[in-house]
Enzyme design. Sequence first.
Site, PDB file in Angstrom:
ATOM      1  N   HIS A  23     -32.184  36.624  37.976  1.00 22.13           N
ATOM      2  CA  HIS A  23     -32.932  37.721  37.339  1.00 22.13           C
ATOM      3  C   HIS A  23     -31.943  38.823  36.984  1.00 22.13           C
ATOM      4  CE1 HIS A  23     -36.303  40.390  36.581  1.00 22.13           C
ATOM      5  NE2 HIS A  23     -35.852  41.261  37.458  1.00 22.13           N
ATOM      6  N   HIS A  69     -32.042  44.496  44.079  1.00 23.47           N
ATOM      7  CA  HIS A  69     -31.274  44.497  42.828  1.00 23.47           C
ATOM      8  C   HIS A  69     -31.359  45.879  42.200  1.00 23.47           C
ATOM      9  CE1 HIS A  69     -35.359  43.458  41.526  1.00 23.47           C
ATOM     10  NE2 HIS A  69     -35.022  43.635  40.256  1.00 23.47           N
ATOM     11  N   HIS A 108     -32.546  47.143  39.215  1.00 28.42           N
ATOM     12  CA  HIS A 108     -33.532  47.622  38.248  1.00 28.42           C
ATOM     13  C   HIS A 108     -34.225  48.893  38.742  1.00 28.42           C
ATOM     14  CE1 HIS A 108     -33.951  43.511  36.007  1.00 28.42           C
ATOM     15  NE2 HIS A 108     -32.897  44.197  35.623  1.00 28.42           N
ATOM     16  N   HIS A 157     -44.060  42.011  42.910  1.00 32.80           N
ATOM     17  CA  HIS A 157     -45.026  42.348  41.861  1.00 32.80           C
ATOM     18  C   HIS A 157     -46.303  41.522  42.008  1.00 32.80           C
ATOM     19  CE1 HIS A 157     -42.333  44.767  39.266  1.00 32.80           C
ATOM     20  NE2 HIS A 157     -41.387  43.955  39.716  1.00 32.80           N
ATOM     21  N   ASP A 188     -37.472  40.082  42.867  1.00 34.07           N
ATOM     22  CA  ASP A 188     -37.982  39.488  41.631  1.00 34.07           C
ATOM     23  C   ASP A 188     -37.425  38.092  41.385  1.00 34.07           C
ATOM     24  OD1 ASP A 188     -39.337  41.831  41.211  1.00 34.07           O
ATOM     25  OD2 ASP A 188     -38.211  42.460  39.446  1.00 34.07           O
ATOM     26  N   ASP A 192     -37.204  50.011  38.840  1.00 39.25           N
ATOM     27  CA  ASP A 192     -38.422  49.897  39.648  1.00 39.25           C
ATOM     28  C   ASP A 192     -38.137  49.286  41.019  1.00 39.25           C
ATOM     29  OD1 ASP A 192     -37.933  47.394  38.423  1.00 39.25           O
ATOM     30  OD2 ASP A 192     -40.030  46.800  38.625  1.00 39.25           O
ATOM     31  N   HIS A 193     -36.841  49.150  41.357  1.00 43.83           N
ATOM     32  CA  HIS A 193     -36.440  48.661  42.675  1.00 43.83           C
ATOM     33  C   HIS A 193     -35.434  49.583  43.359  1.00 43.83           C
ATOM     34  CE1 HIS A 193     -38.416  44.673  42.548  1.00 43.83           C
ATOM     35  NE2 HIS A 193     -38.394  44.943  41.260  1.00 43.83           N
TER      36      HIS A 193
END
Length: 249
Positions: free
Chosen positions: A113, A56, A58, A170, A132, A60-61
């Site tokens: 998400h 996805h 975001h 995570h 996530d 941090d991805h």
Amino acid sequence: MTLTVHQFPCLSDNYGFLIRDEASGQVATIDTPDAQAILAELDKLGWKLDLILNTHWHPDHAGGNEALKTATGATIAGPSEVTRIAPLDRVVRDGDVVMLGETRFEVIDSGGHTLGHVAYHDAADALAFVGDTLFALGCGRLFEGTAEQMWGSLARLTALPDATTIYCAHEYTASNARFALSVDDDPALKARAEQIFAARERGEATVPTTIAAEKATNPFLRAPLLRPDAASPAQAFAEIRAAKDSFKG
């Protein structure tokens, strides 16, 4: 196994995953939480990066996409939403197949998400990278999607064989366990929570997990049992998700 998975911690609580198809030697990273950390792991392993698989958009991805492509020339594949922050070489959607050498990944819609979130399932090696969407004893927050959408995504993931190993992105499991114990008194959950707390005290990872373990103890998957008076399974899930969002434990 034809696929080797190298898992390592990065950022504050993310996991990075470098995977190598042993038949071809081709290497991919699942998401790009920290480009420099990924490059350091590649150097340590002596691997060359060929492919980036985003779950996805975001940061941090997908935040390391451009730096890794510049450094390695890797091809980037992911859902179209990733173009919000970085370019893609290939857009993937539910039902598509991505090959890493001889390893076949089926793309699974796992929105909720984020709207376009996807997971990557390698049936031959009985494993999936779920970003996530599904966590050990948890699930992702509904930042963009609805409870109905996320419940459908979780149903698609839990339809995978029970022995499927699940790599989530995570290390949230201890926190998830504390919440789970607040809504569910099942003995199997209590036993698992004790193991998780002990593992974290020792500094051990609680990822990966399995579909079987999550079906047995994850309160989000057990929502219809925990909220039997809800109008629908998705509504039961929504109630558990709302409880987690306000949980202070």
